[in-house]
Design a protein around this motif. Structure first.
Motif, PDB file in Angstrom:
ATOM      1  N   ASP C 105       0.840  -1.185   0.000  1.00 15.81           N
ATOM      2  CA  ASP C 105       0.000   0.000   0.000  1.00 15.81           C
ATOM      3  C   ASP C 105       0.875   1.234   0.000  1.00 15.81           C
ATOM      4  O   ASP C 105       1.509   1.563   0.990  1.00 15.81           O
ATOM      5  CB  ASP C 105      -0.868  -0.034   1.260  1.00 15.81           C
ATOM      6  N   TYR C 107       0.361   4.175   0.246  1.00 17.64           N
ATOM      7  CA  TYR C 107       0.087   5.252   1.181  1.00 17.64           C
ATOM      8  C   TYR C 107       0.503   4.861   2.589  1.00 17.64           C
ATOM      9  O   TYR C 107       1.177   5.593   3.286  1.00 17.64           O
ATOM     10  CB  TYR C 107      -1.387   5.655   1.154  1.00 17.64           C
ATOM     11  N   ASN C 108       0.097   3.674   2.976  1.00 16.58           N
ATOM     12  CA  ASN C 108       0.384   3.199   4.318  1.00 16.58           C
ATOM     13  C   ASN C 108       1.863   3.032   4.603  1.00 16.58           C
ATOM     14  O   ASN C 108       2.291   3.094   5.743  1.00 16.58           O
ATOM     15  CB  ASN C 108      -0.279   1.844   4.520  1.00 16.58           C
ATOM     16  N   ALA C 109       2.609   2.761   3.562  1.00 17.23           N
ATOM     17  CA  ALA C 109       4.009   2.434   3.785  1.00 17.23           C
ATOM     18  C   ALA C 109       4.859   3.677   3.997  1.00 17.23           C
ATOM     19  O   ALA C 109       6.025   3.578   4.354  1.00 17.23           O
ATOM     20  CB  ALA C 109       4.549   1.634   2.622  1.00 17.23           C
ATOM     21  N   LEU C 110       4.266   4.835   3.758  1.00 16.55           N
ATOM     22  CA  LEU C 110       5.025   6.064   3.942  1.00 16.55           C
ATOM     23  C   LEU C 110       4.394   6.838   5.091  1.00 16.55           C
ATOM     24  O   LEU C 110       3.185   7.007   5.147  1.00 16.55           O
ATOM     25  CB  LEU C 110       4.965   6.916   2.677  1.00 16.55           C
ATOM     26  N   ASN C 111       5.226   7.276   5.992  1.00 12.58           N
ATOM     27  CA  ASN C 111       4.689   8.031   7.113  1.00 12.58           C
ATOM     28  C   ASN C 111       4.139   9.356   6.601  1.00 12.58           C
ATOM     29  O   ASN C 111       4.880  10.193   6.100  1.00 12.58           O
ATOM     30  CB  ASN C 111       5.788   8.274   8.138  1.00 12.58           C
TER      31      ASN C 111
END
Ligand code: ATP
Ligand code: ATP
Ligand code: MG
Ligand code: MG
Lengths: 327, 351, 384, 330, 557
Positions: C105, C107-111
């Motif tokens: 994902d 989006y989820n993988a990037l803070n």
């Protein structure tokens, strides 16, 4: 058309006009659009300034909350001379029954104390709630259980009753611990009990958030890089909690103003000669059928304070709401 | 077809449908002048990238867009009636009855708190006054049809007791329980595994035949389109950029975006390990659709068009063959050449 | 492929079980989810192992266990010949320079609260690496390399599209030039037009840096474009492991057959003529896997023994492993599963001829070019 | 399920034990000597000592705790070695020498007004809060929404005592619409009962309804965006059914939690409201006991209140399982 | 005495019958057990209704008459012999308990003996212990341990004897007590039938000897006590009590504002209701001035000096330096304190702990005129205080002021802090929960330098003031004052049989204590009360500063 296969270069950005997405900027841009919130923010800042400079303002107006104006009260009964609680040029909001102390000055000094207590208690609550919530959520297992049961325990206490009952002794203990006697230790007591009974609420929220944030892959990515636990907790997870924490803080502050007032009303307030809103309202009880202004003046200021705080809090919440604008 | 004012109306005919959402960040043009048509018993596939407006189109047809926070314009003629102009109560009577819809995520599309059976009979009772027992019988029969084993037993189960594939079957049962003449399936298999996907697609086709239903199948998987569609509408940036029969789209595509799409999909019948041919760039934001042709920022063929019409003028939907329409500024000859080139690359016969 | 070389990653009999706990004051372990149950494979430097399977079959768990992000139950993991199985998390820190991960994902993988610069620069910060010219320069070079505009250094992930975000994740993963990357469905969440961009990028990086990938995906078509070897997983176990060529042209396991046939081909005519093996039912729960061969409940080849005895994974032919009592050998060299565009089929040469040539058409024929009507042993599956 | 309840009850009991212990330790710190308080004007040290012994305050805290716990189950005899022992039957929550009454009896006496207050306010606020919350959610962003949210804002911004005093000032003193509140039992004089309870009910209800309006509104907004609501609409259900049957039920859980805990909290006594409207409930008993340093009563109230809250927690959790079939009580 | 009565009787004639309502904020009576009752209003109420005592005070608004005694259970006011060391009372014929049994000497003796059971009968006055001729043990406690253990019973039986016919009771005292017949007005000397004694719980069901008996009693907010006629009570045996109403009802736990509102309205039952206090905000409504009632409340309201003196005790152990104590007294703004308490309504400036309405015992102490070196203004004299501090040889002190918390008291504390502050004395307010107040300040370790207090005499003799307040054996020595000369003088005064001489002695001791600044007297309290429209007589009974309960009636319609 071989070119198709080769084009793989930098992309054009889409939606690049969307403002930079740092939390601060999001909140600020959205807040600025909210007229009401801006007005409230302005009022709040003004109230803080008034509180900080209360002595100066009172000095300029020639009033102070401590001096007894025996001329302004009647010799029979001690009630204020004149209508509306003795409103006059000398005493813009009238004088106190029995002592003739200036209500306006009391109000400003009360504001100071209320804001001091509520603000500090909020900061402490947020600090403990956040730290314990993060630890509880991230560590899990026994730590989580211990913190969780502690929270259950605290939440099960009838806290108003405890605060009332313990005020005397704990204030003394604080004095014994070196907090200056009198108001410093009383105020410290209030701040401490408000924080003690307040942190579990935030800790629960934070814990829940941590539980979901830590499942997000960027945390795993960080672990995969070899990041330390400290970095994960405070650099990766914490920044994602600011939204709920901020919202909680802005909504807790007015609650604490109200709670502090309620406690003063019940007699666990600051020591005389100082007084706070709650104390003034508590005093008004004996007189308000004769001098309603005793009830209305501190009441209205208190309500304005709490309403503006809440409105700002609401606006911050809306500004931080990830669903906002998705109608 | 759409746009031909005086021709006979199709069973479902959407013309110039637009949906706009006013939001905090500006107006979102989710659907911008979309037209298509479909007859009973046929399958129309709408393909396009994420955010291209497929779902909003479908919801607009169903009248599920809340008119309070969206602007819907255009016409949707369904069996002779204009759904856009129809009052809510009329739409409600049609929904779930003459037209039905199933959604992408079977996990969340069923109410988690009510029994499967109750949710099914509710769909019956919403449109017909029937006894409890007969509603139940119909529901069980429908469950049986969609391949739920021991339907009478499962009738009283809750959704969470079903697997994803089973839930999607229940959704289908719920959609078809009142024998609708139009079924809109919005990415019905995206959340499912390939093996289950195959089952569901098969099931839909089977039931379509049985009920002679018109199906609008929304997907971004060209494989599924190739599998089941009769007609295809390709959406990009809130617009239909190409539409036609499935063969038109797969073998005679005319719009650079369609070509790019076909070229960029890894296929099992392609050279393994070869480089893929992606479309450069990123899809546009519906907040800021490019002027002119919505595809122009990513189009590698625009240098074949003279002038800057691609950047400035919105191309019209143009007929290029029987029922084949394209929205592109490329001259007809160039389009053909481009299509041939790409198809060659794909190893397909050109026309 | 240089077999004598130490593999970048070797996994031996990996098992990862998740305890199922009851809630409450005194939680008890009431069962186990055997998410990964005895998986072995290795990945050579500069090569890609594709790991495919349906949702929940344990792909991600394998990837995570390999990187020691979750505690495995048993088994052995070696990086570059170094056994990391028993290393403490402190000891793992330097190892993590060599092994990175890319997530599904984007989006989820990037803070979302970090800037792109901070995200890509994080490996430097965490590992205390000081690249020549400073972190910022290194990050901007990386951004350029993965096709991002280096000027966007200070932007936040939300300002990027899915494909761009995935590039950010890739840049982060390759920042320290690792030997090995676990890619957990890096393209599944992307639109088709973007998916191809990312796959090309991954391949280019592999060529440049000689990185080995464990490439997890559920789409066999995608894996086919990038992997040198492919492992097919089902319920925590590897069903079949082979080179790409072998797996797609001569699948042995019924499950692989089913998977291949279930993928619709975006070619209407070919698709219409394909035979489909329709598996019945859904994936069983890994908390209560079937006895014997875990696939037997859905297998069209299944016989009595399948329910009783678990087939060991064996090297059925050199480099081609399969765990099945009844591998589908008779189809070897034919293409039973897929129908092809008749026009194309006509041009198809003999099976197996000229493999590796760059002739597109013949290549396709090699895989699937056979009479579409070859009879298949009728199993319990639905046939179209 | 029953195993679950048993386990929960056990952990409840442990929690209560802990809580009692904490209460004992906390209150052992109090400055006032409870013995001195029962020893009038002419008090001598030996009398003091005797009193202390009689009340059991000469024991170490832990032992006092032990005596207390024992008393809960087998009853307790104070000053057993004196000629006039005081018997407190099981379950003995303690004995107030100040009031010459068993704490349990005192609490029982004070419970009815508190219960009436809590229940009346509870129904008012739930009705008002939930219906207005739904109304606002359905008209999100429009003037109706803003009005309801404005009311809600005012509701939770007004400190209860200010609201209460205002109500008394305007409605009782100025407009004389209602008599000055003073509690009578509903069985004695229902009309006067309603007259006196009306203001406290409304005041409490405003405070709580404010929160429930927001909660309901937010829940509804959240739920209305969920996929199954779209499904319900796609089925052609009338909007009213969609809202009531599908959306409300789905959004109910946090409301139930809040309602359960709030009611439990109130059953422990609304200190401020009770003291403003001079209702003879647990809250005012609590305040008086604090003023009197009537330790056994404070401990008793603390425990009873905490028990309410802990039991409410359990009930709420059980209710979850009723509302949401996915919840498995294990 | 100070408070010339502003109104003495309600309108209308007394009539038998009806119910009188006693509205109170308290949730219960402090004590109902006769041996444990010790507050003025309660003594007056229960003595007027259910407990007969050997002697009792006359009913009269007049300070002198209202504090003189008559025989009640006893036929007369008793006979002293042996120089006042032996007292004899003869019990009337016809006096009975509510069960009809006659009240005998033994019952009075038994009642008296209960006081000695200090572990059971707590809280009441302990005059019996200190006065009766029973030896004390080494630890200072009496050798007699009360009737329950029976330990030392023979000692008691020797000290209190009954005549053979049970009619005459004799008290043998350890020292002459010239006014012992006043002491026995306390219900602590009321009869208790031994058979009915339930010890600790006797107060729950006491046996009446008066015209009423307790029908029901339910404590707490919303609770009430109902007294109905005791039909065994023979009016012929009791010419002291009028017993007009049929019923008395005490309504507990009413909000003070509610009480005021109800009495102001005086509708329905409230027409025959009484209470004992008016909130300050209503004073202006009811009174024209502290001595004049507004016409519409004429005959229904009183504003009288009460029996109490308000003062601030200085803990002499903690403030041993006289000059410093003087400085504190001088600096204090008593004017502001009085204003805060209600100005004229709150009473007059006090100059000692003996109040003018004490009659003979009062003489001006000159505290604010001469005792402190120069005349001190009511508003205090910070300059003089500073001088005194300078002369003390010590630095200006920091002291803490203990007071029971209430909004008004908070303001008073602010005044204390402020006015002492002007003289350079740092005062810190220490509010204490009212209910815990005496528990704290009686503990020498917990009490601070300055302690808020008030005291009223048990009977009109300063022997119930000076020894209590200023000697180590006194029960109310908040100042921790222990001066050998003073103690000796007190002992002498106590046994002085000549009342006039004794009065002079008390006056001197009062002056001495003021000169030593053991306490700072601030106010001779005045209180205001209001009753319903149909109740009488309306005057403050000087004996207890209470309503004259035994005389009260509902006005004939
Ligand atoms: N209620 C809404 N308010 C504002 N914008 C909306 C709303 N609904 C949809 N949109 C926007 O409209 C655009 C089209 O959305 P739509 O759901 O139709 O896309 P889609 O083609 O179905 O994509 P996907 O394949 O991801 O489902 C998107 O950019 C979406 O963000
Ligand atoms: N932390 C965990 N605790 C318990 N069970 C888990 C956990 N993580 C995964 N599982 C279970 O293990 C099994 C394998 O999960 P895994 O995520 O590895 O599957 P996957 O193949 O990656 O699936 P997907 O394609 O959906 O990503 C699943 O049944 C999952 O529910
Ligand atoms: Mg969609
Ligand atoms: Mg996964």
């Amino acid at each position: 058309m071989v070119k198709v296969a080769l084009i793989d270069g930098p992309d054009s950005l889409t939606g690049s006009e969307v403002a930079s997405r740092s939390l601060r900027k999001i909140v600020w841009t959205r807040l600025r659009r909210d007229k009401l919130a801006m007005v409230c923010l302005f009022i709040l800042i003004a109230l803080y300034l008034i509180a900080i400079f209360a002595p100066v303002i009172c000095g300029l107006l020639g009033v102070d909350p401590y001096s007894f104006d025996k001329e302004s009260i009647s010799d029979s009964g001690g009630g204020p001379v004149g209508t509306w609680g003795g409103i006059s040029t000398e005493h813009p909001l009238g004088v106190e029954w029995g002592t003739g102390r200036d209500i306006f000055a009391q109000l400003l000094y009360g504001l100071r104390i209320s804001l001091l207590i509520a603000t500090t208690a909020t900061i402490l609550t947020v600090f403990f709630g956040t730290v314990l919530g993060i630890i509880s959520g991230y560590a899990g297992g026994k730590t989580d259980a211990v913190i969780g049961r502690t929270m259950d325990l605290i939440l099960a206490f009838p806290f108003l009753l405890i605060i009332l009952a313990m005020s005397g002794v704990l204030t003394q203990r604080l004095t014994a611990l070196g907090v200056p006697d009198g108001n410093p230790s009383r105020i410290t007591y209030l701040i401490i009990v408000l924080s003690i009974f307040g942190w579990p609420y935030l800790a629960r929220i934070v814990r829940g958030q941590v539980l979901s944030v830590r499942e997000r892959e960027f945390v795993e990515a960080s672990i995969a890089m070899g990041a330390s636990r400290y970095r994960i907790l405070f650099k990766e997870i914490l920044p994602n909690l600011w939204a709920p924490i901020l919202v909680y803080a802005t909504l807790t502050l007015p609650t604490y103003v109200g709670t502090e007032a309620a406690l003063s009303f019940l007699g666990v307030g600051v020591l005389p000669p100082d007084t706070s809103f709650g104390g003034m309202l508590g005093n008004s009880v004996s007189y308000f059928s004769v001098v309603p202004s005793y009830l209305f003046i501190p009441g209205v200021v208190l309500v304005v304070l709490v309403v503006t705080f809440n409105l700002v809090g609401d606006a911050v919440r809306d500004a931080l709401d990830p669903r906002a604008g998705r109608v | 077809m759409a746009g031909k004012a005086n021709s006979q109306r199709a069973f479902l005919e959407v013309s110039d449908l637009s949906v706009q959402f006013p939001t905090e960040d500006g107006i979102v043009r989710a659907v911008d002048g979309v037209s298509f048509a479909i007859e009973r018993g046929k399958t129309l596939a709408i393909v396009g990238e994420s955010g291209s407006g497929k779902s909003v189109t479908a919801q607009a047809v169903m009248g599920l867009i809340n008119k309070r926070n969206a602007d819907v314009s255009g016409e949707v003629f369904f069996d002779g009636e204009d759904l856009v102009a129809m009052p809510e109560e009329g739409l409600r009577k049609l929904r779930g009855n003459k037209m039905a819809m199933i959604f992408q995520d079977p996990m969340s599309s069923l109410h988690p708190f009510y029994r499967i059976g109750d949710q099914l009979t509710e769909a019956v009772n919403a449109h017909e006054k029937v006894s409890k027992a007969s509603a139940r019988d119909r529901a069980i029969e429908m469950l049986h049809k969609v391949g739920i084993p021991a339907p009478a037993k499962r009738f009283d189960d809750y959704p969470h007791q079903f697997s994803g594939g089973m839930r999607q079957r229940v959704m289908i049962a719920m959609a078809l329980i009142n024998s609708p003449s139009l079924l809109i399936a919005d990415e019905p298999t995206t959340a499912l595994d390939v093996t289950v996907q195959a089952q569901i697609i098969e099931l839909i086709s089977q039931l379509q035949r049985e009920f002679d239903t018109a199906v609008i199948l929304i997907t971004h998987d060209l494989g599924i389109v190739a599998d089941v569609a009769d007609e295809v509408a390709v959406m990009y940036g809130a617009r239909v950029v190409e539409s036609g029969s499935v063969d038109d789209i797969f073998y005679h595509p005319q719009m650079p975006y369609t070509l790019g799409l076909l070229a960029s999909i890894p296929r099992l019948n392609q050279v393994p390990g070869d480089r893929l041919d992606p479309i450069p760039g990123n899809p546009p934001s519906p907040l800021r659709l490019p002027t002119g042709c919505v595809f122009n920022p990513r189009c590698v063929y625009q240098d074949r068009v003279t002038g800057d019409v691609c950047q400035t003028q919105r191309p019209a939907l143009e007929d290029v063959g029987a029922g084949h329409q394209v929205r592109c500024h490329l001259p007809a000859t160039e389009r053909q050449a481009v299509a041939d080139l790409t198809l060659n690359l794909l190893g397909r016969p050109s026309r | 492929m240089n077999e004598s070389q130490e593999p970048a990653l070797r996994v031996t009999d990996l098992r990862t079980y998740f305890p199922v706990r009851s809630k409450g004051l005194f939680p008890k372990t009431v069962g186990q989810v055997k998410a990964v149950d005895g998986v072995s494979f290795s990945v050579q430097p500069g090569q890609t192992l594709g790991l495919v399977g349906e949702s929940g079959c344990g792909k991600s768990t394998t990837g995570r266990s390999v990187l020691r992000l979750i505690e495995r139950t048993s088994g052995r993991i070696e990086f570059d010949g170094l056994d990391v199985t028993e290393m403490s998390s402190r000891e793992m820190v330097p190892i993590r320079r060599k092994a990175a991960m890319i997530f599904q994902d984007p989006y989820n993988a990037l803070n979302p609260r970090h800037t792109v610069g901070a995200i890509i620069g994080a490996p430097f910060a965490v590992q205390g690496v000081k690249p020549p010219g400073g972190v910022r320069k290194a990050v901007q070079e990386l951004m350029e390399r993965v096709g991002l505009n280096p000027e966007h250094y200070n932007r936040y992930p939300a300002e990027f599209s899915g494909g761009q975000r995935q590039r950010i994740g890739i840049a982060r993963a390759v920042a320290l030039k690792p030997k090995f990357i676990v890619c957990d469905e890096p393209v599944s969440a992307l639109d088709v037009s973007i998916q191809a961009q990312v796959i090309n990028l991954l391949r280019d990086l592999q060529d440049d840096f000689g990185i080995a990938y464990l490439f997890i995906a559920h789409d066999l078509a995608v894996v086919r474009q990038i992997a040198h070897h492919v492992a097919v997983m089902y319920l925590g176990q590897v069903m079949e492991l082979a080179t790409r060529e072998d797996l797609y042209s001569r699948p042995l396991h019924p499950y692989t057959h089913a998977l291949l046939s279930a993928i619709p081909i975006p070619d209407p005519r070919a698709q219409r003529q394909r035979e489909h093996i329709m598996l019945s039912g859904d994936l069983p729960s890994p908390a209560a896997p079937p006895s014997g061969c875990v696939f037997h409940t859905r297998c069209f080849q299944a016989q009595d023994i399948c329910a009783v005895e678990k087939p060991e994974i064996i090297e059925f032919e050199p480099g081609h492993k399969v765990a099945c009592h009844f591998p589908i050998v008779e189809f070897l060299g034919t293409a039973p599963i897929t129908g092809l565009d008749p026009g194309l089929t006509k041009q198809t040469g003999a099976a197996g001829e000229d493999r590796g040539s760059n002739d597109l058409i013949r290549e396709i024929g090699t895989d699937y070019g056979a009479a579409p009507n070859t009879p298949i042993d009728p199993g319990p599956a639905i046939w179209r | 399920m029953s195993a679950y309840v048993v386990r929960r009850v056990i952990s409840m009991i442990i929690l209560l034990l802990l809580l009692t212990l904490v209460v004992f330790i906390l209150f052992s710190l109090l400055p006032a000597d409870p013995a001195r308080l029962t020893c009038g004007k002419g008090c001598t040290p030996e009398v003091l000592e005797a009193n202390r012994h009689k009340l059991g305050f000469d024991l170490p805290v832990i032992q006092q705790y032990w005596e207390f716990m024992k008393g809960l189950f087998v009853g307790r005899i104070y000053a057993a070695d004196s000629p006039s022992p005081v018997v407190c039957n099981a379950p003995c929550l303690g004995y107030s020498f100040k009031r010459g009454e068993e704490v349990l009896v005192l609490i029982k006496d004070r419970l009815p007004p508190t219960i009436w207050l809590a229940l009346g306010a509870f129904f008012l606020w739930l009705a008002a809060g939930i219906s207005l919350g739904i109304y606002a959610a359905l008209r999100r962003g429009r003037w109706q929404d803003k009005t309801v949210m404005g009311i809600s804002l005012a509701g939770y911004s007004l400190p209860s005592f200010f609201l209460g005093l205002m109500a008394i000032f305007f409605i009782v003193i100025r407009l004389q619409l209602l008599p000055y509140p003073s509690y009578v039992s509903p069985f004695e004089n229902p009309i006067q009962f309603f007259q006196t309870m009306l203001l406290p009910w409304i005041v409490l209800a405003i405070l709580y309804a404010a929160f429930y309006m927001r909660l309901t509104r937010n829940q509804m907004l959240e739920v209305l965006g969920d996929d199954y609501i779209r499904t319900a609409r796609a089925k052609g259900l009338p909007e009213r059914v969609v809202i009531r049957k599908h959306a409300l039920r789905a959004g109910l859980t946090p409301i139930v939690t809040a309602a359960g805990l709030d009611l439990a909290g109130l059953l422990g006594g609304a200190i401020i409201t009770e003291s403003i409207f001079s209702l003879p409930g647990l809250g005012s008993l609590a305040v008086n006991s604090v003023n009197d340093a009537d330790l056994p009563v404070i401990v008793g109230i603390t425990l009873v209140t905490a028990t309410f809250i802990i039991v409410a927690n359990l009930i709420v959790d059980l209710l979850y399982a009723v509302i949401d079939p996915r919840v498995r009580l294990v | 005495g100070g408070g010339s009565s502003s109104s003495t009787s309600g309108g209308g004639e007394p009539a038998k019958g009806g119910t009188l309502y006693y509205l109170t904020n308290a949730e219960q009576f402090d004590q109902i057990d006769p041996q444990r009752i010790y507050t003025g209003e309660d003594l007056a109420f229960f003595n007027g209704t259910i407990y007969r005592t050997l002697t009792a005070y006359k009913f009269s608004p007049d300070a002198a008459e209202g504090t003189s005694i008559v025989g009640d259970l006893a036929t007369d006011t008793g006979t002293a012999t042996n120089g006042g060391q032996t007292w004899e009372f003869t019990i009337r014929d016809g006096a009975t308990f509510q069960d009809g049994s006659p009240v005998t000497c033994a019952d009075v003796a038994y009642g008296t003996s209960r006081t000695f059971a200090t572990d059971v009968i707590t809280g009441g006055p302990t005059y019996a212990i200190s006065m009766l001729d029973i030896p004390t043990l080494e630890d200072g406690s009496s050798a007699y341990k009360g009737p329950y253990t029976g330990e030392g019973q023979e000692l008691f039986d020797k000290a209190v004897t009954c005549s053979a016919d049970g009619k005459t009771i004799t008290f043998n005292l350890s020292r002459p007590v010239p006014d012992f017949n006043y002491t026995v007005t306390l219900t602590a000397f009321a009869p208790v039938p031994k058979a009915s004694d339930t010890g600790e719980k006797y107060g729950d069901a006491p046996v009446s000897s008066g015209p009423y008996k307790i029908e029901s009693n339910k404590n707490g907010k919303g609770g009430k006590m109902v007294l109905v006629r005791n039909d065994k009570w023979d009016p012929a045996s009791d010419d002291y009590r009028k017993a007009y109403p049929d019923t008395w009802q005490v309504d507990y736990g009413l909000d003070v504002k509610v009480i005021d509102q109800r009495l102001l309205a005086s509708s329905g039952n409230d027409a025959t209701a009484l209470a004992n206090g008016v909130e300050p905000e209503q004073l202006g409504v009811i009174f024209k001035s502290p001595t004049e009632v507004n016409p519409e409340f004429a005959g229904r309201a009183i504003s009288e000096l009460d029996p109490y003196v308000r003062y601030l005790a200085i803990n002499v152990q903690k403030v041993p330096n006289l000059k410093i104590r003087q400085a504190i007294a001088v600096a204090l703004d008593r004017d502001a304190l009085r204003k805060n308490a209600g100005g004229d309504f709150a009473g007059d400036y006090a100059d000692g702990v003996i109040k003018p309405n004490m009659g003979v015992d009062y003489a001006p102490s000159g505290m604010w005129e001469t005792l402190l070196g120069e005349k001190v203004a009511d508003a205090g004299n910070p300059e003089l205080a500073k001088k005194l501090i300078a002369a003390s040889g010590e630095a200006a002190p920091t002291i803490t002021f203990d007071y029971p918390q209430s909004p008004t008291a908070d303001k008073a504390a602010a005044i204390v802090v402020d006015s002492l502050g002007k003289a350079g004395i740092t005062a810190k307010p220490n509010p204490i929960e009212p209910g815990q107040y005496y528990g704290v300040v009686f503990d020498p370790e917990k009490a601070h330098e300055l302690i808020n207090a008030g005291w009223g005499p048990d009977w009109p003799n300063a022997s119930t003031i000076i020894p209590e307040l200023f000697t180590p054996t006194g029960g109310f020595n908040l100042s921790q004052y222990d001066n050998a000369d003073f103690n000796a003088a007190v002992e002498t005064a106590k046994i002085e049989p000549d009342r006039a001489k004794q009065a002079k002695m008390w006056q001197d001791l009062n002056t001495k204590a003021m000169a030593d600044v053991v306490v700072i007297p601030t106010r001779f309290g005045r209180e205001q009360r209001l009753v319903g429209k149909q109740i009488g007589p309306v005057y403050l009974w000087p004996a207890y500063g209470s309503w004259p309960y035994a005389e009260m009636y509902a006005v004939q319609q």
